[in-house]
Scaffold this motif. Structure first.
Motif, short mmCIF file in Angstrom:
data_model
loop_
_atom_site.label_atom_id
_atom_site.label_comp_id
_atom_site.label_asym_id
_atom_site.label_seq_id
_atom_site.Cartn_x
_atom_site.Cartn_y
_atom_site.Cartn_z
N SER A 50 42.28 47.33 -8.96
CA SER A 50 42.75 48.43 -9.80
C SER A 50 41.86 49.65 -9.63
CB SER A 50 42.80 48.01 -11.27
OG SER A 50 41.51 47.70 -11.76
N THR A 51 40.56 49.43 -9.45
CA THR A 51 39.63 50.54 -9.26
C THR A 51 39.98 51.34 -8.01
OG1 THR A 51 37.82 49.42 -10.41
CG2 THR A 51 37.21 51.15 -8.86
N VAL A 52 40.18 50.65 -6.90
CA VAL A 52 40.50 51.32 -5.65
C VAL A 52 41.86 51.99 -5.73
CG1 VAL A 52 40.97 50.98 -3.20
CG2 VAL A 52 39.04 49.80 -4.28
N GLN A 53 42.84 51.29 -6.28
CA GLN A 53 44.19 51.84 -6.29
C GLN A 53 44.33 53.02 -7.25
OE1 GLN A 53 47.23 48.73 -6.47
NE2 GLN A 53 45.90 47.36 -5.33
N VAL A 54 43.63 53.00 -8.37
CA VAL A 54 43.68 54.15 -9.28
C VAL A 54 43.02 55.36 -8.63
CG1 VAL A 54 42.74 55.07 -11.44
CG2 VAL A 54 43.87 52.86 -11.43
N THR A 55 41.95 55.14 -7.89
CA THR A 55 41.26 56.24 -7.23
C THR A 55 42.15 56.86 -6.14
OG1 THR A 55 39.18 55.07 -7.60
CG2 THR A 55 39.12 56.93 -6.09
N ILE A 56 42.81 56.02 -5.36
CA ILE A 56 43.75 56.52 -4.35
C ILE A 56 44.90 57.27 -5.02
CG2 ILE A 56 45.43 55.83 -2.61
CD1 ILE A 56 43.51 53.60 -1.78
N THR A 57 45.36 56.76 -6.16
CA THR A 57 46.44 57.42 -6.88
C THR A 57 46.01 58.79 -7.39
OG1 THR A 57 47.40 55.30 -7.55
CG2 THR A 57 48.00 57.23 -8.86
N ALA A 58 44.77 58.91 -7.86
CA ALA A 58 44.26 60.21 -8.31
C ALA A 58 44.27 61.21 -7.16
CB ALA A 58 42.85 60.06 -8.88
N PHE A 59 43.87 60.75 -5.98
CA PHE A 59 43.93 61.62 -4.80
C PHE A 59 45.38 62.01 -4.51
CE2 PHE A 59 44.84 62.04 -0.31
CZ PHE A 59 43.95 63.02 0.09
N GLN A 60 46.26 61.03 -4.57
CA GLN A 60 47.68 61.27 -4.26
C GLN A 60 48.29 62.31 -5.20
OE1 GLN A 60 50.39 58.57 -5.97
NE2 GLN A 60 51.75 58.50 -4.18
N GLN A 61 48.07 62.14 -6.50
CA GLN A 61 48.65 63.06 -7.48
C GLN A 61 48.14 64.48 -7.28
OE1 GLN A 61 51.02 62.19 -10.14
NE2 GLN A 61 51.19 60.61 -8.56
N THR A 62 46.86 64.61 -6.93
CA THR A 62 46.28 65.93 -6.72
C THR A 62 46.77 66.53 -5.41
OG1 THR A 62 44.32 65.19 -7.94
CG2 THR A 62 44.10 67.19 -6.63
N TYR A 63 46.81 65.72 -4.36
CA TYR A 63 47.30 66.22 -3.07
C TYR A 63 48.73 66.74 -3.19
CZ TYR A 63 49.30 66.43 1.54
OH TYR A 63 49.97 66.87 2.65
N GLN A 64 49.57 66.05 -3.95
CA GLN A 64 50.95 66.48 -4.08
C GLN A 64 51.05 67.89 -4.67
OE1 GLN A 64 52.85 63.36 -6.32
NE2 GLN A 64 53.18 62.07 -4.51
N ARG A 65 50.18 68.20 -5.61
CA ARG A 65 50.19 69.55 -6.18
C ARG A 65 49.68 70.58 -5.16
NH1 ARG A 65 48.92 70.09 -12.63
NH2 ARG A 65 50.95 69.25 -13.25
N ILE A 66 48.64 70.23 -4.44
CA ILE A 66 48.12 71.15 -3.41
C ILE A 66 49.21 71.41 -2.37
CG2 ILE A 66 46.43 71.41 -1.56
CD1 ILE A 66 44.55 69.61 -3.26
N ARG A 67 49.84 70.35 -1.90
CA ARG A 67 50.88 70.48 -0.89
C ARG A 67 52.01 71.39 -1.37
NH1 ARG A 67 55.56 69.55 -0.28
NH2 ARG A 67 55.71 68.45 -2.26
N LYS A 68 52.40 71.22 -2.62
CA LYS A 68 53.51 72.01 -3.15
C LYS A 68 53.15 73.50 -3.22
CE LYS A 68 56.03 69.95 -6.09
NZ LYS A 68 56.57 69.29 -7.30
N VAL A 69 51.95 73.80 -3.71
CA VAL A 69 51.53 75.20 -3.82
C VAL A 69 51.36 75.83 -2.44
CG1 VAL A 69 49.67 76.74 -4.56
CG2 VAL A 69 50.48 74.93 -6.09
N MET A 70 50.78 75.09 -1.50
CA MET A 70 50.52 75.65 -0.17
C MET A 70 51.76 75.64 0.71
SD MET A 70 47.45 76.44 -0.75
CE MET A 70 47.01 77.15 0.84
N GLY A 71 52.80 74.91 0.29
CA GLY A 71 54.05 74.91 1.04
C GLY A 71 54.02 74.05 2.29
N TRP A 72 53.16 73.05 2.32
CA TRP A 72 53.09 72.18 3.48
C TRP A 72 54.26 71.20 3.47
CZ3 TRP A 72 47.34 70.97 2.09
CH2 TRP A 72 46.54 72.08 2.40
N GLY A 73 54.58 70.66 4.63
CA GLY A 73 55.70 69.74 4.75
C GLY A 73 55.44 68.39 4.10
N PHE A 74 56.50 67.60 3.99
CA PHE A 74 56.43 66.29 3.36
C PHE A 74 56.02 65.18 4.33
CE2 PHE A 74 59.25 68.61 0.55
CZ PHE A 74 58.90 68.15 -0.71
N LEU A 75 56.25 65.36 5.62
CA LEU A 75 56.18 64.25 6.56
C LEU A 75 54.81 63.58 6.58
CD1 LEU A 75 57.50 62.52 8.72
CD2 LEU A 75 56.84 64.23 10.43
#
Length: 297
Positions: free
Chosen positions: A254-279
């Protein structure tokens, strides 16, 4: 599961370095960031130019460098001689830093609010740096050398520089408490609330929003109820009941997966603002899911 967790972390680190590891993030044409950079705002001296929004992106970039460094630390300590509470301590740092970026890079808030949020972060940091430096001066503590003296002087000047930036941009003067400043309505949440907000979309609906941060903080701060999560019952060779220091596999997972999830949630916002692709992000997420499903990278 240690091998799977190491593989998932390695995939996340490699992806993060590819996507976020450049000195300056490049926004895509037509993205929110491109609009913010093109028409940032106007202050007493005229148009803001690109620097204010780019400073916000640079702050996010710096903090994500810290997140990726924590992920690398977590990957490094998952070995045969793994410490028991070490993964949790490192994970807490990564999650907390990520939550600040998650707030800063919220989509669709507009350039002025984003710049104000960066100023809140910078002003809070400057005041904390000044607090430490003032304490050192008041106590007469000497760290030795011109370099250390220069660092103290620089820390004492940081607040003034941030306040000057605020004035130059024509942004209203900060209000609120000294270490909880409010700039034109923007105020950072405390770490507990910020973490809960970031993970709200992925934690069980019936779980209290602050349970992740409070659990990890209890371990970091040495609370007995937190440390007892790592005590397992056993029996000595003589048959006497005893407790021993132990890292439960489900806690590690759970420790590792929650940490990866925190990265994922933050990256998704960065990607959306910067307009990067989904692939690229979709391929990374698919790889992490495959690792946990099959046990193979």
């Amino acid at each position: 599961m240690v091998l799977e967790n190491r593989a998932a972390l390695q995939a996340t680190i490699a992806f993060g370095l590819r996507e976020l590891g450049t000195p300056q993030w490049q926004e895509a044409a037509g993205s929110e960031a491109s609009v913010e950079v093109a028409d940032a705002g106007t202050g007493p001296a005229g148009p803001w130019g690109q620097n204010p929004p780019r400073t916000a992106y640079a702050a996010a970039n710096l903090m994500m460098t810290g997140v990726l460094d924590n992920l690398a630390c977590l990957h490094q300590i998952l070995d045969d001689a793994m410490p028991v509470i070490g993964p949790t301590i490192v994970a807490r740092s990564a999650i907390e830093i990520a939550s600040t970026v998650w707030w800063l890079m919220e989509p669709r808030i507009g350039v002025r609010r984003r710049v104000c949020r960066e100023l809140v972060i910078s002003l809070t940091s400057a005041r904390r740096a000044g607090q430490v430096a003032s304490g050192m001066q008041a106590s007469g503590y000497q760290t030795g050398g011109l370099q250390a003296g220069s660092a103290v002087g620089n820390a004492l000047q940081q607040e003034g520089r941030v306040l000057q930036r605020i004035a130059d941009l024509g942004i209203s003067s900060p209000t609120g408490r000294r270490y909880e400043p409010v700039i034109e309505g923007e105020q950072a949440s405390n770490a507990t609330d910020a973490t809960g907000a970031m993970l709200r979309a992925v934690v069980p609906a019936n779980a209290p929003p602050d349970f992740v941060y409070r659990t990890y903080s209890a371990i970091t701060h040495g609370e007995v109820y937190g440390l007892m999560n790592f005590m397992a019952s056993g029996v000595s060779s003589s048959g006497t009941p005893l407790l021993h220091w132990y890292l439960p596999p489900d806690v590690l997972d759970s420790t590792v997966q929650v940490t990866i999830t925190a990265f994922q949630q933050t990256y998704q916002r960065i990607r959306k603002v910067m307009g990067w692709g989904f692939l690229a992000g979709d391929l990374w997420e698919a790889k992490v899911r495959r690792i946990y499903r099959t046990g193979r990278p």
